[in-house]
Design a protein around this motif. Sequence first.
Motif, PDB file in Angstrom:
ATOM      1  N   ALA A 106      15.031 126.022 -57.010  1.00 57.68           N
ATOM      2  CA  ALA A 106      14.318 127.016 -57.340  1.00 57.68           C
ATOM      3  C   ALA A 106      13.614 127.835 -55.925  1.00 57.68           C
ATOM      4  O   ALA A 106      13.615 128.819 -55.918  1.00 57.68           O
ATOM      5  N   ILE A 107      13.590 126.812 -54.999  1.00 59.36           N
ATOM      6  CA  ILE A 107      12.773 127.331 -53.656  1.00 59.36           C
ATOM      7  C   ILE A 107      13.581 127.108 -52.384  1.00 59.36           C
ATOM      8  O   ILE A 107      13.101 127.448 -51.274  1.00 59.36           O
ATOM      9  N   ARG A 108      14.944 126.794 -52.542  1.00 53.60           N
ATOM     10  CA  ARG A 108      15.594 126.346 -51.412  1.00 53.60           C
ATOM     11  C   ARG A 108      16.052 127.577 -50.449  1.00 53.60           C
ATOM     12  O   ARG A 108      16.326 128.583 -50.975  1.00 53.60           O
ATOM     13  N   PRO A 109      15.971 127.342 -49.109  1.00 49.81           N
ATOM     14  CA  PRO A 109      16.458 128.395 -48.303  1.00 49.81           C
ATOM     15  C   PRO A 109      17.884 128.778 -48.640  1.00 49.81           C
ATOM     16  O   PRO A 109      18.594 127.925 -48.960  1.00 49.81           O
ATOM     17  N   GLU A 192      10.260 120.619 -36.589  1.00 48.41           N
ATOM     18  CA  GLU A 192      10.161 121.793 -35.851  1.00 48.41           C
ATOM     19  C   GLU A 192      10.811 122.754 -36.876  1.00 48.41           C
ATOM     20  O   GLU A 192      10.495 123.746 -37.134  1.00 48.41           O
ATOM     21  N   GLN A 193      12.180 122.262 -37.385  1.00 44.72           N
ATOM     22  CA  GLN A 193      12.690 123.278 -38.466  1.00 44.72           C
ATOM     23  C   GLN A 193      11.788 123.524 -39.672  1.00 44.72           C
ATOM     24  O   GLN A 193      11.691 124.666 -40.282  1.00 44.72           O
ATOM     25  N   ILE A 198       8.430 127.175 -42.970  1.00 44.21           N
ATOM     26  CA  ILE A 198       7.164 127.530 -43.527  1.00 44.21           C
ATOM     27  C   ILE A 198       6.458 128.725 -43.085  1.00 44.21           C
ATOM     28  O   ILE A 198       6.068 129.511 -43.763  1.00 44.21           O
ATOM     29  N   GLY A 199       6.343 128.776 -41.539  1.00 44.45           N
ATOM     30  CA  GLY A 199       5.665 129.860 -40.995  1.00 44.45           C
ATOM     31  C   GLY A 199       6.234 131.154 -41.527  1.00 44.45           C
ATOM     32  O   GLY A 199       5.616 132.263 -41.838  1.00 44.45           O
ATOM     33  N   SER A 200       7.781 131.296 -41.918  1.00 41.75           N
ATOM     34  CA  SER A 200       8.441 132.616 -42.080  1.00 41.75           C
ATOM     35  C   SER A 200       7.862 132.861 -43.709  1.00 41.75           C
ATOM     36  O   SER A 200       8.256 133.948 -44.087  1.00 41.75           O
TER      37      SER A 200
END
Length: 234
Positions: A106-109, A192-193, A198-200
Motif C-alpha cells: 500500500a505504501i511502497r516507493p 541513510e536511504q 522519509i524526509g521526502s
Amino acid sequence: MNEMNTALPRQSPTANQLGTDVTGHLPDRAGVPGTAGFRPEDDAVWRLAVDHLHVRSNDGHTAYSYGLAAALCDLHPGADRDVVLPAIILHDTGWSKVPEDEVLEAIRPGGGRRDLVLRHEKEGAAIAADILARLGHDPARTAEIVEIIDGHDTRLTALSLNDSLVKDADKLWRLTPHGVDTVMDWFGLTREQAHTLIGSRVHDHLFTDTARTMARALAAVATIDSTPQRIALG
C-alpha cells in the motif's frame, strides 16, 4: 511484521559512573514538560485498540505518535486533547483488516495501493466508533474522531486544528529513531536511504509550524546517525 523493532529502550542504568546516589535531588516530574505519559482515559482506549495494532509495527508507531501528539497539544492551547489523543491511538487500527502480506504494498516507493490505504481508513473509523462507544466517549467528540480517521492519510487538507495535529504526529514518527529503524526493515534500505525517503514524505506535508520545527530537529539527529564521524564512535 509485529516482531520488528520491538526492543525496549533501557529503563535502568548499567552503571553509576559518579558513584553517588543523586535520585533524591531530582526535580518534581510533574513540573517537567513531556513527562506525563498516557492519560488514564487514553490508556483505556489503548487497551481496546492495541490488539488491532500488531501489524506493520503500528503498535510502536502508535505509542510514539501519541507522545508527539501530546507535545503538539501542549504547544497548541486551542487543540482538544479529548479528540486528538484518542484519534492518534485509533488512527491505524484499520490495517488489522488488510491482508498482512499486502500491507506494505500500500505504501511502497514507486508503487502503492490507494485502495488499501482507503480500506484501512474506513475500517479504522469503524473500529474507533465501536471502541469509543464501548467506553462511553462523548458522542460529538467521537464523531469528530471518526471523521479524522476516515481520511487521515488520503485527505490532503486538514478539517481542523485537531485533524492537523493528528496528521502531523502520524508523520513525525517516521523521523524518530524507531521510525527510521522500521522503514529500513520495511523496504531493505540503509539508514541513510530510509531517512532520505522519509524526509521526502514528511517535511513538505506537515500542517503546523510547530511540527515543521520538530521535524527539522528529528531530521538533524537522523542525519548525524549516518555520518562517518558518528559511525566511527561505535
